[in-house]
Design a protein around this motif. Structure first.
Motif, mmCIF file in Angstrom:
data_model
loop_
_atom_site.group_PDB
_atom_site.id
_atom_site.type_symbol
_atom_site.label_atom_id
_atom_site.label_comp_id
_atom_site.label_asym_id
_atom_site.label_seq_id
_atom_site.Cartn_x
_atom_site.Cartn_y
_atom_site.Cartn_z
ATOM 1 N N PHE A 186 0.790 -1.079 -0.005
ATOM 2 C CA PHE A 186 -0.137 0.028 -0.095
ATOM 3 C C PHE A 186 0.765 1.264 0.062
ATOM 4 C CE2 PHE A 186 -2.459 -3.253 2.590
ATOM 5 C CZ PHE A 186 -3.360 -3.257 1.818
ATOM 6 N N THR A 187 0.103 2.375 -0.677
ATOM 7 C CA THR A 187 0.709 3.741 -0.154
ATOM 8 C C THR A 187 -0.464 4.248 0.683
ATOM 9 O OG1 THR A 187 -0.337 4.562 -2.098
ATOM 10 C CG2 THR A 187 1.882 4.059 -2.463
ATOM 11 N N LEU A 188 0.040 5.554 1.142
ATOM 12 C CA LEU A 188 -1.059 6.014 2.327
ATOM 13 C C LEU A 188 -0.939 7.513 1.993
ATOM 14 C CD1 LEU A 188 -2.775 5.734 4.877
ATOM 15 C CD2 LEU A 188 -0.691 6.318 6.063
ATOM 16 N N ARG A 189 -2.216 7.938 1.122
ATOM 17 C CA ARG A 189 -2.388 9.292 0.550
ATOM 18 C C ARG A 189 -3.753 9.636 0.605
ATOM 19 N NH1 ARG A 189 0.336 13.878 0.544
ATOM 20 N NH2 ARG A 189 -0.617 15.203 -1.211
ATOM 21 N N TYR B 194 -9.173 6.143 0.653
ATOM 22 C CA TYR B 194 -9.215 4.433 0.480
ATOM 23 C C TYR B 194 -7.866 3.776 0.685
ATOM 24 C CZ TYR B 194 -13.517 6.008 -1.737
ATOM 25 O OH TYR B 194 -14.821 6.707 -2.117
ATOM 26 N N ASP B 195 -6.900 4.341 0.591
ATOM 27 C CA ASP B 195 -5.579 3.745 1.355
ATOM 28 C C ASP B 195 -5.739 3.716 2.694
ATOM 29 O OD1 ASP B 195 -4.354 4.320 -1.160
ATOM 30 O OD2 ASP B 195 -3.524 5.938 -0.557
ATOM 31 N N ILE C 216 3.851 -0.937 3.460
ATOM 32 C CA ILE C 216 3.329 0.406 3.330
ATOM 33 C C ILE C 216 4.402 1.185 2.834
ATOM 34 C CG2 ILE C 216 2.210 2.498 4.489
ATOM 35 C CD1 ILE C 216 1.251 0.739 6.588
#
Length: 443
Positions: free
Chosen positions: A129-132, A135-136, A238
């Motif tokens: 995942f990314t976290l932006r 929905y992330d 992540i």
């Protein structure tokens, strides 16, 4: 007056609200690619860490609330082209895939930033995942509910990487934090401060410095992270390796940009193309100390510039005064703040400088909770004007950064801090605050 805004997050939403207040008769229309507006991504690590449970707490205003103020927001509409000569944009309705045009008198580009994803092998595997965006956050939180997902690897030792690490540890996960550079927060803090932060991190997670992630293993779902030094089991990964301007829309225009695609604007938010403005995480900001355009994607700058630009879109003549890059974070029981230039940034700006470092306590020793605090201040070697400062330690350390930011904003000299009338009460400080001491001993 018809104002079109591309992007409905911090800068775009702030600009729309201010423009409508300035000119209630203006037609204001926002096109937003996602179905969420006015989203505060800074809350994501704390949402994942169960500090709060309702993801809508991160939304400041809904499209319905904007509509009540006479601002039209079209969500799930992606602007795919801009024609500055005809003052026209082309939009794709994501639901129907139909395209149509719209014209403007004034245009604001506020398309934000996108996560930097290094060219890592098998990065498309599940549970990477990314976290932006929201929905992330929802996807990561859902993956964490599976108790079998116990080994988490965080890639990147910046603000988001450290904040999400703390949240994951609080969820009783086995967390490995991998940083390519020789220390964490390398662009924000100097080594004297990051050393303290790293010591705290090592007490709670497995910290790996100067290690390069090369890729991932797994059939459909990630099972291992491969680096230049070893292979580590991973149920969730992540990637928090920073962000870059979301420049795809405007890359073929003749807009002046920095090398990373950040749009260069003047103090009014204008680009070099007539009637096109820009704001938010896709722009470069004027730094008041280095007196240069720099990329600092922070919510504070996005909101403030958005407000300035909104006023100007509707006929105002307001100027954005610049930024100091003031920011802070908490990492377990350590909080840290910074403002202005670091020592490395002063070197890069070719500014003659000196530094002073003070180690002290946050408040009186007879009040429970006394902890250590370190302050590092950078000042001009000739004029002695403050250039930057950083603090780290226990309770109260980060908020002292606001005092430093005020002093730097006002072009104060280091010596003036010595007699500055900071508050004193045993639960909050000592009779001579750490900033008083720094000002008094600076050579």
């Amino acid at each position: 007056m018809k104002i079109i805004i591309i992007g409905a997050q911090a800068a775009g939403a702030s600009a729309a609200a201010k423009a409508k207040r300035r000119d209630p008769n203006a037609t204001i229309r926002i096109y937003e690619k996602s179905d969420i507006v006015s989203f505060g991504a800074c809350g994501l690590p704390y949402f994942i860490g169960n500090h709060f449970g309702d993801e809508n707490e991160m939304i400041s205003r809904t499209p319905e609330q904007f509509a009540k103020d006479g601002i039209e927001i079209k969500t799930l509409h992606e602007v795919i082209a801009i024609d500055p000569k005809l003052k026209k944009i082309t939009i794709r309705d994501i639901k129907s895939n139909n395209c149509f045009d719209d014209d403007y008198d004034k245009l604001l580009i506020a398309v934000g930033a996108t996560p930097i994803i290094p060219p890592l092998e098998n990065h498309q595997l599940e549970n990477i995942f990314t976290l932006r965006n929201m929905y992330d956050g929802l996807a990561i939180k859902n993956a964490l509910t599976n108790r079998q997902n116990s080994n988490i690897v965080v890639i990147g030792g910046g603000y988001i990487g450290l904040e999400i690490t703390e949240s994951l540890v609080a969820l009783n996960k086995n967390v490995k934090l991998i940083q390519l550079d020789e220390r964490v927060l390398v662009d924000a803090f100097d080594p004297e401060l990051t050393q303290i932060i790293e010591e705290t991190l090592k007490q709670h997670c497995d910290l790996h410095l100067q290690e390069r992630v090369q890729g991932f293993e797994g059939d459909h779902k990630v099972t291992h992270v491969i680096t230049n030094k070893a292979k580590y089991p991973a149920d969730i990964v992540i990637i928090a390796t920073g962000v870059k301007p979301n420049s795809e829309l405007y890359k073929d225009l003749d807009l002046e940009t920095l090398s990373n695609g950040a749009i260069v604007i003047d103090s009014y938010g204008k680009t070099n193309i007539a009637d096109i403005y820009a704001a938010g995480d896709c722009v470069a900001l004027y730094h008041r100390v280095s007196q240069s355009m720099t990329y600092i994607p922070l919510a504070t700058g996005a909101n403030k510039l958005g407000k300035v630009v909104g006023d100007n879109l509707a006929g105002g003549n307001n100027q954005f005064p610049g930024t100091l890059g003031t920011s802070a974070l908490r990492v377990f029981d350590i909080e840290a703040g910074r403002t202005g230039l670091t020592e490395q940034q002063a070197i890069q700006a070719a500014i003659p400088y000196k530094t002073v470092i003070v180690k002290d306590k946050n408040h009186s020793n007879y009040v429970a909770g006394q902890t250590s605090v370190i302050a590092k201040l950078i000042y001009h070697a000739e004029t002695r004007v403050l250039l930057g400062g950083q603090l780290a330690g226990g309770s109260g350390a980060a908020l002292r950064t606001n005092s430093l930011a005020t002093a730097i904003w006002a072009n104060m000299k280091i010596d003036e801090l010595a007699m500055m009338d900071f508050l004193y009460a045993p639960p909050f400080s000592r009779p001579w605050d750490i900033l008083n001491i720094a000002g008094g001993i600076a050579k």
